[in-house]
Scaffold this motif. Structure first.
Motif, PDB file in Angstrom:
ATOM      1  N   GLN A  97       0.810  -1.213   0.000  1.00 40.72           N
ATOM      2  CA  GLN A  97       0.000   0.000   0.000  1.00 40.72           C
ATOM      3  C   GLN A  97       0.849   1.272   0.000  1.00 40.72           C
ATOM      4  N   GLU A  98       1.996   1.209  -0.653  1.00 43.98           N
ATOM      5  CA  GLU A  98       2.888   2.363  -0.719  1.00 43.98           C
ATOM      6  C   GLU A  98       3.453   2.496  -2.132  1.00 43.98           C
ATOM      7  N   TYR A  99       3.392   3.736  -2.657  1.00 45.39           N
ATOM      8  CA  TYR A  99       3.970   3.966  -3.977  1.00 45.39           C
ATOM      9  C   TYR A  99       5.474   3.752  -3.926  1.00 45.39           C
ATOM     10  N   LYS A 100       6.022   3.075  -4.952  1.00 45.10           N
ATOM     11  CA  LYS A 100       7.445   2.790  -4.977  1.00 45.10           C
ATOM     12  C   LYS A 100       8.172   3.538  -6.095  1.00 45.10           C
ATOM     13  N   THR A 101       7.856   3.210  -7.344  1.00 43.45           N
ATOM     14  CA  THR A 101       8.582   3.815  -8.453  1.00 43.45           C
ATOM     15  C   THR A 101       7.796   3.629  -9.741  1.00 43.45           C
ATOM     16  N   ASP A 102       8.254   4.289 -10.798  1.00 52.38           N
ATOM     17  CA  ASP A 102       7.681   4.106 -12.136  1.00 52.38           C
ATOM     18  C   ASP A 102       8.557   3.138 -12.926  1.00 52.38           C
ATOM     19  N   ILE A 103       7.915   2.233 -13.644  1.00 52.78           N
ATOM     20  CA  ILE A 103       8.604   1.260 -14.483  1.00 52.78           C
ATOM     21  C   ILE A 103       8.508   1.724 -15.929  1.00 52.78           C
ATOM     22  N   PRO A 104       9.642   1.837 -16.663  1.00 56.17           N
ATOM     23  CA  PRO A 104       9.589   2.293 -18.061  1.00 56.17           C
ATOM     24  C   PRO A 104       8.905   1.277 -18.968  1.00 56.17           C
ATOM     25  N   LEU A 105       8.548   1.737 -20.153  1.00 52.66           N
ATOM     26  CA  LEU A 105       7.753   0.933 -21.075  1.00 52.66           C
ATOM     27  C   LEU A 105       8.413  -0.388 -21.432  1.00 52.66           C
ATOM     28  N   ASP A 106       9.705  -0.395 -21.723  1.00 52.98           N
ATOM     29  CA  ASP A 106      10.386  -1.612 -22.158  1.00 52.98           C
ATOM     30  C   ASP A 106      10.273  -2.715 -21.106  1.00 52.98           C
ATOM     31  N   HIS A 107      10.503  -2.369 -19.854  1.00 52.99           N
ATOM     32  CA  HIS A 107      10.370  -3.352 -18.783  1.00 52.99           C
ATOM     33  C   HIS A 107       8.899  -3.696 -18.528  1.00 52.99           C
ATOM     34  N   ALA A 108       8.038  -2.696 -18.607  1.00 52.60           N
ATOM     35  CA  ALA A 108       6.613  -2.926 -18.340  1.00 52.60           C
ATOM     36  C   ALA A 108       6.011  -3.911 -19.331  1.00 52.60           C
ATOM     37  N   VAL A 109       6.430  -3.848 -20.589  1.00 54.16           N
ATOM     38  CA  VAL A 109       5.925  -4.774 -21.608  1.00 54.16           C
ATOM     39  C   VAL A 109       6.299  -6.216 -21.253  1.00 54.16           C
ATOM     40  N   ILE A 110       7.535  -6.436 -20.810  1.00 54.63           N
ATOM     41  CA  ILE A 110       7.964  -7.791 -20.445  1.00 54.63           C
ATOM     42  C   ILE A 110       7.215  -8.275 -19.209  1.00 54.63           C
ATOM     43  N   ILE A 111       7.015  -7.403 -18.229  1.00 57.64           N
ATOM     44  CA  ILE A 111       6.267  -7.776 -17.020  1.00 57.64           C
ATOM     45  C   ILE A 111       4.846  -8.165 -17.389  1.00 57.64           C
ATOM     46  N   ASN A 112       4.213  -7.362 -18.231  1.00 56.01           N
ATOM     47  CA  ASN A 112       2.858  -7.655 -18.684  1.00 56.01           C
ATOM     48  C   ASN A 112       2.806  -8.992 -19.423  1.00 56.01           C
ATOM     49  N   TRP A 113       3.798  -9.223 -20.265  1.00 52.71           N
ATOM     50  CA  TRP A 113       3.879 -10.453 -21.057  1.00 52.71           C
ATOM     51  C   TRP A 113       4.009 -11.672 -20.146  1.00 52.71           C
ATOM     52  N   LEU A 114       4.779 -11.567 -19.069  1.00 54.97           N
ATOM     53  CA  LEU A 114       5.002 -12.697 -18.161  1.00 54.97           C
ATOM     54  C   LEU A 114       3.822 -12.962 -17.237  1.00 54.97           C
ATOM     55  N   THR A 115       3.151 -11.928 -16.795  1.00 55.20           N
ATOM     56  CA  THR A 115       2.165 -12.074 -15.716  1.00 55.20           C
ATOM     57  C   THR A 115       0.713 -12.056 -16.190  1.00 55.20           C
ATOM     58  N   GLU A 116       0.464 -11.638 -17.436  1.00 50.82           N
ATOM     59  CA  GLU A 116      -0.896 -11.613 -17.951  1.00 50.82           C
ATOM     60  C   GLU A 116      -1.088 -12.730 -18.974  1.00 50.82           C
ATOM     61  N   LYS A 117      -2.333 -12.947 -19.375  1.00 54.57           N
ATOM     62  CA  LYS A 117      -2.645 -14.006 -20.329  1.00 54.57           C
ATOM     63  C   LYS A 117      -2.933 -13.425 -21.705  1.00 54.57           C
ATOM     64  N   GLY A 118      -2.618 -14.220 -22.739  1.00 55.53           N
ATOM     65  CA  GLY A 118      -2.993 -13.872 -24.103  1.00 55.53           C
ATOM     66  C   GLY A 118      -2.196 -12.741 -24.709  1.00 55.53           C
ATOM     67  N   ILE A 119      -0.971 -12.500 -24.245  1.00 60.61           N
ATOM     68  CA  ILE A 119      -0.169 -11.386 -24.745  1.00 60.61           C
ATOM     69  C   ILE A 119       1.068 -11.916 -25.469  1.00 60.61           C
ATOM     70  N   SER A 120       1.342 -11.379 -26.644  1.00 60.31           N
ATOM     71  CA  SER A 120       2.578 -11.677 -27.364  1.00 60.31           C
ATOM     72  C   SER A 120       3.345 -10.376 -27.570  1.00 60.31           C
ATOM     73  N   VAL A 121       4.659 -10.477 -27.754  1.00 62.04           N
ATOM     74  CA  VAL A 121       5.490  -9.283 -27.915  1.00 62.04           C
ATOM     75  C   VAL A 121       6.480  -9.494 -29.055  1.00 62.04           C
ATOM     76  N   ASP A 122       6.837  -8.400 -29.693  1.00 67.04           N
ATOM     77  CA  ASP A 122       7.880  -8.418 -30.715  1.00 67.04           C
ATOM     78  C   ASP A 122       9.192  -7.993 -30.070  1.00 67.04           C
ATOM     79  N   ARG A 123      10.267  -8.759 -30.319  1.00 69.85           N
ATOM     80  CA  ARG A 123      11.555  -8.459 -29.703  1.00 69.85           C
ATOM     81  C   ARG A 123      12.670  -8.523 -30.736  1.00 69.85           C
ATOM     82  N   ARG A 124      13.692  -7.717 -30.520  1.00 71.26           N
ATOM     83  CA  ARG A 124      14.901  -7.784 -31.339  1.00 71.26           C
ATOM     84  C   ARG A 124      15.850  -8.808 -30.741  1.00 71.26           C
ATOM     85  N   VAL A 125      16.598  -9.485 -31.587  1.00 72.23           N
ATOM     86  CA  VAL A 125      17.596 -10.466 -31.153  1.00 72.23           C
ATOM     87  C   VAL A 125      18.957  -9.963 -31.605  1.00 72.23           C
TER      88      VAL A 125
END
Length: 383
Positions: free
Chosen positions: A220-248
């Protein structure tokens, strides 16, 4: 007898007291900010009126749909909103509020007060979406969708996960956020909204809204802001039905572009530890979109994708620990299975993860489609 029946029918026809659709101002979004100098809440309402829709027959109007915004200040949120009732005709109606937008300034200093007040308000549905922003509320509300579509076609009102673009974040409802917010372990996240003024032009710059990261909370305490690049990976790992495009990358240079499907992440705990200690296995399928380096082998591509995912997830985890965030929600799963250890850990009042809590990470990638690209065998016979 017939005359009596006819009179009764006449009195029953119609809906007495029910307003026409164009006789109300439908509030579709509420914005909240806080003036620390004056110690006042600032509330903005985004209104929608259906008068033009009710009169319209046939083709869609080409005229831009105006965006109506009302703003007021008050010592409390309710007092601020109450100032707008007498200044709004047609009268305000809050039954269709779809979105709550709060500034970072408010959420960092008044998160608990605001969330408790909203939770008690019966006029607001728990299924409305919630966002944060560093922008001015009025600037966000005044940003229309492309092609002069009204603001309800922006990301603030996107309803279904099937409507998500690649590498776009998923919105969260107030109900789901509060569930995570009050969990004793795990991280609660709110997507943040930003205005992009350079991607689209229509004789001049045409601003649009997009989601650019997360505002995060722990205990119940604000911590920090997560940038888009990291947020996309977090969303991809923890949510369902999400795919992402990545560079190799190979040797620091772009080697290929791939699309990673919905992953399966399994967290396995050390049952002998008195706090969360775990290993992670991630399994995911991939499609090859573009092959840049001609000498790239099939097995080399697979290995490089696995190494990239592992490095990225470890980086996100370590940054979370530095900010006292359980960004992968390992603790949320642990405390449900270990109630006795959790009760002991709760008495300690310290953050329950450190760099050694994640003991091992394995990633397995299966490439399903190669997009007609062919691979030659290397000198050692590897594909």
């Amino acid at each position: 007898m017939k005359a009596v029946i006819l009179c009764c029918v006449l009195f029953l026809t119609g809906c007495s007291g029910v307003k026409n659709i164009q006789d109300l101002t439908y509030i579709v979004a509420i914005g909240m900010d806080f003036d620390e100098t004056e110690e006042e809440y600032i509330v903005s309402l985004q209104g929608l009126n259906f008068a033009n829709v009710a009169k319209q027959e046939g083709a869609k109007s080409v005229d831009p749909v105006p965006i109506f915004i009302a703003t007021a200040r008050g010592e409390t949120l309710n007092m601020a909103v109450s100032k707008l009732y007498g200044k709004s005709e047609p009268p305000l109606y809050f039954g269709h509020v779809n979105t709550l937008l709060v500034t970072n300034r408010l959420i960092q200093s008044k998160a608990s007060e605001v969330l408790e007040e909203i939770g008690r308000n019966r006029s607001l549905r728990p299924t409305m979406k919630v966002f944060t922003t560093e922008e001015k509320i009025e600037d966000v509300f005044n940003t229309p969708a492309l092609f002069n579509y009204p603001a309800i076609y922006t990301v603030l009102f996107k309803a279904k996960i099937s409507q998500l673009a690649q590498n776009e974040l998923k919105a969260i409802t107030m109900m789901d956020f509060l569930r995570d917010y009050y969990e004793p372990m795990g991280t609660a996240k709110i997507p943040s909204v930003k205005i992009d003024e350079s991607s689209w032009k229509a004789n001049q710059d045409y601003p649009i809204l997009y989601l650019n990261g997360f505002s995060t909370f722990q205990h119940q305490e604000y911590k920090t802001d997560i940038p888009l690049d990291h947020a996309v990976i977090i969303n991809w790992l923890t949510e369902k039905g999400i795919s992402v495009d990545r560079r190799v990358e190979k040797a620091g240079k772009l080697a290929a572009a791939v699309r990673l499907g919905e992953p399966k992440m399994e967290i396995m705990y050390d049952e002998t530890a008195d706090k969360p200690k775990f290993s992670i296995e991630i399994s995911v399928s991939a499609d090859l979109l573009e092959k840049i380096q001609k000498d790239l082998t099939m097995n080399g591509l697979k290995k490089q994708i696995e190494e990239d995912i592992k490095a990225k997830v470890e980086s996100i985890y370590n940054e979370g620990v530095e900010n006292k965030l359980d960004i992968l929600d390992a603790g949320e799963k642990w405390y449900r299975k270990h109630p006795k250890q959790f009760q002991q850990l709760k008495k300690n009042r310290t953050f329950y993860l450190d760099q050694e809590s994640l003991t091992e990470m394995k990633v397995n990638v299966e490439i399903l489609h190669f997009n007609s690209y062919k691979f030659k065998r290397s000198i050692d016979g590897e594909l």
